[in-house]
Design a protein around this motif. Structure first.
Motif, PDB file in Angstrom:
ATOM      1  N   GLY A  37       0.779  -1.237  -0.042  1.00 52.06           N
ATOM      2  CA  GLY A  37       0.073   0.017  -0.143  1.00 52.06           C
ATOM      3  C   GLY A  37       0.766   1.439   0.230  1.00 52.06           C
ATOM      4  N   VAL A  38       0.077   2.424  -0.210  1.00 49.61           N
ATOM      5  CA  VAL A  38       0.821   3.493  -0.070  1.00 49.61           C
ATOM      6  C   VAL A  38       0.682   4.056   1.603  1.00 49.61           C
ATOM      7  CG1 VAL A  38       0.568   5.970  -0.737  1.00 49.61           C
ATOM      8  CG2 VAL A  38       0.198   4.291  -2.451  1.00 49.61           C
ATOM      9  N   GLU A  39       1.622   4.680   2.268  1.00 49.73           N
ATOM     10  CA  GLU A  39       1.823   4.677   3.352  1.00 49.73           C
ATOM     11  C   GLU A  39       0.824   5.984   3.682  1.00 49.73           C
ATOM     12  OE1 GLU A  39       3.775   3.942   6.487  1.00 49.73           O
ATOM     13  OE2 GLU A  39       3.958   2.071   5.507  1.00 49.73           O
ATOM     14  N   GLY A  40       0.044   5.860   4.674  1.00 51.93           N
ATOM     15  CA  GLY A  40      -0.567   7.398   5.221  1.00 51.93           C
ATOM     16  C   GLY A  40       0.173   7.954   6.181  1.00 51.93           C
ATOM     17  N   LEU A 391     -14.619  18.546   6.499  1.00 54.85           N
ATOM     18  CA  LEU A 391     -14.874  17.359   6.297  1.00 54.85           C
ATOM     19  C   LEU A 391     -13.587  16.666   6.571  1.00 54.85           C
ATOM     20  CD1 LEU A 391     -16.772  17.484   2.788  1.00 54.85           C
ATOM     21  CD2 LEU A 391     -17.657  16.541   4.727  1.00 54.85           C
ATOM     22  N   ASP A 392     -13.843  15.396   7.291  1.00 51.40           N
ATOM     23  CA  ASP A 392     -12.625  14.742   7.288  1.00 51.40           C
ATOM     24  C   ASP A 392     -12.430  13.468   6.313  1.00 51.40           C
ATOM     25  OD1 ASP A 392     -13.948  12.422   8.331  1.00 51.40           O
ATOM     26  OD2 ASP A 392     -14.032  13.079  10.348  1.00 51.40           O
ATOM     27  N   SER A 393     -11.468  12.661   6.099  1.00 47.58           N
ATOM     28  CA  SER A 393     -11.458  12.169   4.943  1.00 47.58           C
ATOM     29  C   SER A 393     -12.333  10.973   4.850  1.00 47.58           C
ATOM     30  CB  SER A 393      -9.810  11.138   5.392  1.00 47.58           C
ATOM     31  OG  SER A 393      -9.776  10.402   6.546  1.00 47.58           O
TER      32      SER A 393
ATOM     33  N   VAL C  39      -5.562  10.657   3.495  1.00 54.27           N
ATOM     34  CA  VAL C  39      -5.125  11.051   4.752  1.00 54.27           C
ATOM     35  C   VAL C  39      -4.558   9.791   5.496  1.00 54.27           C
ATOM     36  CG1 VAL C  39      -5.689  12.156   6.726  1.00 54.27           C
ATOM     37  CG2 VAL C  39      -6.471  13.029   4.690  1.00 54.27           C
ATOM     38  N   ASP C  40      -5.482   8.667   5.594  1.00 59.42           N
ATOM     39  CA  ASP C  40      -5.052   7.521   6.213  1.00 59.42           C
ATOM     40  C   ASP C  40      -4.245   6.581   5.559  1.00 59.42           C
ATOM     41  OD1 ASP C  40      -6.818   8.587   8.125  1.00 59.42           O
ATOM     42  OD2 ASP C  40      -8.676   7.733   7.349  1.00 59.42           O
ATOM     43  N   GLY C  41      -3.951   6.716   4.225  1.00 58.00           N
ATOM     44  CA  GLY C  41      -3.037   6.168   3.466  1.00 58.00           C
ATOM     45  C   GLY C  41      -4.025   4.702   2.777  1.00 58.00           C
ATOM     46  N   PHE C  42      -3.301   4.274   1.708  1.00 56.95           N
ATOM     47  CA  PHE C  42      -3.960   3.287   1.053  1.00 56.95           C
ATOM     48  C   PHE C  42      -3.491   1.799   1.663  1.00 56.95           C
ATOM     49  CE2 PHE C  42      -4.680   7.027  -1.447  1.00 56.95           C
ATOM     50  CZ  PHE C  42      -5.755   6.999  -1.785  1.00 56.95           C
ATOM     51  N   THR C  43      -4.044   0.938   1.444  1.00 62.69           N
ATOM     52  CA  THR C  43      -3.621  -0.241   2.023  1.00 62.69           C
ATOM     53  C   THR C  43      -4.015  -1.429   0.611  1.00 62.69           C
ATOM     54  OG1 THR C  43      -5.483  -0.577   3.386  1.00 62.69           O
ATOM     55  CG2 THR C  43      -3.293  -0.484   4.272  1.00 62.69           C
ATOM     56  N   GLN C  44      -3.050  -2.265   0.411  1.00 57.59           N
ATOM     57  CA  GLN C  44      -3.324  -3.346  -0.564  1.00 57.59           C
ATOM     58  C   GLN C  44      -3.894  -4.452   0.022  1.00 57.59           C
ATOM     59  OE1 GLN C  44      -4.114  -4.529  -3.396  1.00 57.59           O
ATOM     60  NE2 GLN C  44      -2.211  -3.601  -4.311  1.00 57.59           N
ATOM     61  N   THR C  45      -5.296  -4.432  -0.305  1.00 56.74           N
ATOM     62  CA  THR C  45      -6.139  -5.540   0.050  1.00 56.74           C
ATOM     63  C   THR C  45      -6.837  -6.622  -1.039  1.00 56.74           C
ATOM     64  OG1 THR C  45      -8.117  -4.352  -0.339  1.00 56.74           O
ATOM     65  CG2 THR C  45      -7.084  -4.163   2.132  1.00 56.74           C
TER      66      THR C  45
END
Lengths: 409, 261, 283
Positions: A37-40, A391-393, C39-45
């Motif tokens: 994933g891309v780190e948040g 708004l939040d995410s 904001v929270d990031g993306f995770t590979q699911t």
């Protein structure tokens, strides 16, 4: 020279199934490698001493790289008079770039660098108080401002722009310019407009302009229903969306515009439209027969804000300019050119003083400016104005999914 | 015979009609470079003036954006012409293993929408933490122009008669000499056409550039941004100047073509 | 050495294409099955539901885009063929001049040209106002924000990409063979059908490839000339990428679009039998 050849003669552009499979196999292998994933990057809550931490050991370097929107600063020929004065007074050389076209693409461009903690090439930028700025704040991309270095802001800024809901205590931003989203119309075809409901009037079928931005139209839908957007909840959004869908289904909306609604209005493609105050003011001073109103149900007030990316190389110089433009005489130079709402109310007297010294067309223009409710809104109008919803995410995605089908159906 | 004449004449009229249609918006653009507009927007006609021609450099950013666009296009043309010509030669002249795969990739490059390319490049640059700017935009421009140049050159190469080159080699010319003296002049029209095409594609690109140029501005991007407050007449004039360069090329070409026949 | 030549020639360009086309696609494929937000990031699911969800949600825009692409392509063929024919057979020494004329408008920035169209087609603009005044058109008639405007814009912007390949194919036709055919079949139309048309088909094929794909994925024309009923899939993808930062959905949509394009083009190539034509020509 002779173009006897073929710019695209696709020839033998076919492939055997084996090659396709090979490619697919390669991709699958690579996909497995890339399957992370891309780190948040959630920012921690700003610590008490965050300001001191950030500014510790930073000093003035004598240069400043400023990213702004096109045609958004005073200008004479090739010169920017206000920046020139800044350079003479403070000894800081400004390289000014009109690098920002819209918040979405701008944020998309700088986000990778900010996430990686590298310099974006600018020390100061101007962003609207919408989703992207919210994201920049919550991701911790912006430098907390040292308000001890912003005495002019403290002394001269309008109370209205201090401590906004979306940036408590102006922790990260102070306004460059403000504007109002209200209703503009052509009195030749449209009777006097006082209410939001005039945008729903079947008389103007196919001649109504609305904006494509989800937050802009959401606010209008809520005003029409008497909801305060700043306090709205999901149920309110759904009602507002239904109201806007109704308007669309009735064939009233000619188009959901980005920033080209003003041309459409001037050319007669639309008669009544959501509009930004500064755009309409400029057309009126040019002699166009247009009117701008703050409907009785309310209107949206927004601000374009100066902020310093955390990775800036010259943050002290950026802070110096932020404070500098809050001097009334500099703010006057800006407002006389930009024609949006200035955050410095004291400029009104100075514009009138300039008008007294001017002649002919210039005089007329400056008088119009000083007396225009589009530049200096009345308290009654200001009381009716609301900002965008914060708004939040999570809610952001929900919000978009409710309003986007209307503008992009 | 008369009927044929009539048909030809109709067709001739039709061709000019379409050309007129293609040029109509250009005429409007040129006209509005002479509009005596009083403000920052330039949408209604307010009288004729030459004044903007003397004030071309009023927007330093616009000038920079224009220079960026031209530099980008020129460097892109140089790279794509060299790489594309080599590819075109290989594909048109030889049969080798992997030809299918090369074709497939070129095919994918042409048939993937710009939007998809731009977006995927953005993902790559983001993930690898590359600073975006001139270089990344150049990479993207070369990427989407390359296949067009390669295919253009290949089409020319395929139509060539190899016997000339064989004769040159039989007469003892080296590979190098044969290429520069025989092959290159024969494929030159293809190379020039490919280069022109790459230039036209690059100078006017909006979509991919928007995704990959970082904070760098190009001419189309600047205009897009300026629509927020109004496109100044200087933009129309720059557009007119670029157009004039194109017209000049066309006129010179027309004159030399007639001299050749 | 000789066996290596083609590989050496292909290598620099081929590597460029492989690195900057294939690798980014892989990254995007990975993104398209992730979940999360900026904001929270993306995770590979491996969330393949992204594909199904977006397809259901935006099927209208998909179909509309393909429809506009097809309409635009067909109109472009109809407009381009006669021009290409005339330039190839009647252009004489002026051939390249005419071709340049066709290409010239493309030296002007695309954004500027589209802004000009908006001005030309305005409801009370220089084209429509006189027609309305003379009563030829109803007062509320408008072109902007209709499918006609969008498809017209697409055709306008991609026409040269149709004219050029058809012209090249026709230019290879030997006029003597046409004359011979005319002697044989006695009528011009029969000669055209039996000789010129078949020989020009590869050019039409190439033209379709060069126009249909970009037309279908275009978002600028629909954005500037279209209205609420003309949103195309490109507009959705662009918004999701650049405004909402909803990368997974945007990537899934992009992939679906690309897959659809590729499948369509290969099917089209098979159906036309161009494969054999092209292979034969290539040897």
């Amino acid at each position: 020279m002779d173009i006897r050849t073929n710019p695209a003669f696709i020839r033998g552009m076919t492939t055997s199934r084996r090659d396709a499979l090979k490619l697919a196999g390669m991709s699958a292998a690579a996909l497995a490698l890339a399957a992370c994933g891309v780190e948040g990057k959630k920012a921690e809550a700003p610590k008490k001493d965050a300001v001191a931490d950030f500014w510790a050991g930073k000093k003035q370097n004598g240069t400043l790289r400023f990213a702004n929107w096109p045609l958004y600063i005073d200008k004479e020929g090739k010169e920017y008079p206000s920046l020139k004065m800044f350079e003479q007074d403070k000894g800081i050389k400004v390289s000014y770039t009109e690098a920002i076209q819209d918040n979405g693409s701008w944020f998309g461009k700088i986000q990778p660098q900010l996430a990686a903690g590298t310099d974006i090439g600018f020390d100061l930028m101007v962003m609207t108080n919408g989703n992207q700025l919210q994201r920049a704040i919550s991701l911790g991309y912006l430098a907390p401002l040292d308000h001890s270095k912003l005495p002019n802001f403290a002394a001269n800024a309008a109370e209205k722009v201090k401590n906004p809901a979306w940036d408590p205590n102006n922790t990260f931003t102070i306004p460059w310019t403000l504007g109002v989203t209200g209703i503009a119309y052509n009195p030749e075809f449209v009777d006097e407009v006082t209410s939001m409901n005039d945008l729903w009037n079947p008389k103007y079928k196919g001649k109504v302009g609305m904006m494509i931005d989800a937050q802009e139209i959401a606010n209008f839908g809520m005003f029409a229903l008497g909801i305060d957007p700043e306090k709205s909840k999901e149920a309110d959004w759904r009602r507002a969306a239904a109201k806007l869908q109704e308007q669309r289904d009735a064939g009233l909306v000619r188009k959901y515009y980005e920033n080209d609604y003003i041309d459409a209005l001037v050319r007669g493609d639309i008669w009544i439209t959501m509009a930004w105050s500064g755009d309409v003011f400029q057309q009126i001073t040019e002699g166009k027969n247009l009117k701008f109103v703050v409907p009785k149900e309310g209107a949206t007030i927004w601000s374009d804000n100066m902020c310093i990316p955390k990775t800036a190389r010259n943050p002290v110089d950026a802070l110096a300019l932020m404070d500098y433009v809050y001097q009334p005489k500099i703010a006057t130079m800006l407002v006389e050119y930009i024609n949006y709402i200035t955050p410095v109310p004291a400029t009104k007297e100075l514009v009138l003083a300039d008008a007294a010294k001017a002649e002919g067309e210039d005089k007329e223009f400056l008088e119009q400016l000083a007396n225009s409710p589009l530049i200096y809104p009345s308290d009654a109008d200001l009381a009716k104005m609301r900002g965008y919803l914060m708004l939040d995410s999570k809610t952001d995605q929900l919000f978009e999914s409710i309003f986007q089908p209307i503008t992009q159906g | 015979m008369r009927k044929r004449k009539l048909a030809d004449r109709l067709l001739f009229g039709y061709v000019w009609l379409i050309i007129a249609w293609l040029f109509l918006p250009i005429a409007v653009m040129i006209a509005f470079g002479f509009n005596d507009t009083q403000s920052k927007s330039n949408v209604s006609w307010q009288g004729f003036t030459f004044k903007w021609w003397g004030r071309l450099d009023e927007y330093p950013d616009l000038t920079d954006a224009m220079i960026n666009s031209i530099q980008l296009a020129v460097i892109c043309v140089v790279i794509t012409t060299v790489l594309g010509t080599l590819m075109g030669l290989a594909l048109g002249r030889y049969r080798f293993k992997g030809q299918g795969a090369t074709n497939l990739i070129m095919f994918a490059a042409i048939s993937s929408p710009e939007l998809v390319m731009g977006a995927s490049l953005l993902s790559l640059f983001v993930s690898t933490g590359v600073d975006m700017g001139f270089t990344t935009a150049l990479i993207a421009h070369v990427l989407f122009c390359l296949s067009f140049v390669a295919i253009t050159v290949r089409a020319r190469v395929v139509g060539l008669d190899p016997s000339l080159e064989e004769a040159a080699r039989d007469l003892g010319a080296s590979t190098w000499t044969t290429f520069w003296r025989i092959t290159f002049p024969m494929i030159l029209p293809g190379v020039v056409a490919g280069a022109l095409l790459a230039f036209a594609l690059s100078i006017d690109d909006f979509v991919i550039t928007q995704f990959t140029s970082g904070a760098m501005q190009t001419f189309p991007l600047w205009i897009w941004g300026a629509t927020r407050i109004g496109v100044p007449p200087q933009v129309n004039i720059l557009g007119t100047l670029i157009f004039a360069v194109g017209v000049a090329i066309a006129v010179i070409n027309s004159v030399t073509a007639r001299r050749r026949t | 050495m000789k066996r290596l030549t083609p590989y050496l020639l292909i290598l620099p360009g081929g590597l460029w294409l492989a690195i900057f086309l294939v690798v980014p696609m892989v990254f995007m494929a990975s993104v398209s099955t992730q979940e999360g937000n900026v904001v929270d990031g993306f995770t590979q699911t491996f969330n393949f539901a992204n594909y199904a969800d977006t397809l259901v949600l935006f099927q209208t825009q998909f179909l509309r885009s393909v429809g506009y692409g097809l309409a635009g392509t067909i109109i472009a063929i109809a407009l381009a063929y006669p021009i290409a024919y005339w330039i190839a057979f009647k252009g004489g020494s002026r051939k390249s001049t005419y071709l340049l004329l066709v290409l010239l408008p493309f030296f002007v920035s695309f954004v500027l040209r589209t802004v000009s169209w908006k001005f030309l087609l305005a409801d009370e603009g220089i084209v429509l106002a006189p027609l309305k005044a003379s009563g030829l058109l109803p007062e509320d008639f408008h072109v902007l924000q209709t499918s006609v405007a969008v498809v017209g814009g697409l055709v306008y912007n991609y026409l040269p990409f149709m004219i050029l390949p058809i012209y090249v194919a026709l230019e290879r036709v030997d006029p003597r063979s046409v004359e011979a055919a005319q002697d044989l079949y006695a009528t011009r139309s029969a000669a055209f059908r039996k000789v010129v048309l078949p020989l020009s088909l590869p050019g039409v094929f190439a033209g379709v490839l060069m126009t249909f794909v970009p037309m279908t994925a275009d978002y600028v024309n629909a954005g500037i000339l279209g209205g609420p009923q003309n949103t195309m899939i490109g507009n959705i993808i662009q918004t999701k990428y650049l405004v909402n930062n909803d990368y997974p959905s945007a990537a899934a949509l992009s992939f679906t679009l690309m897959a659809a394009m590729l499948v369509g083009i290969f099917a089209y190539a098979k159906a036309l039998g161009t494969e054999n034509v092209l292979e034969a020509a290539a040897r």
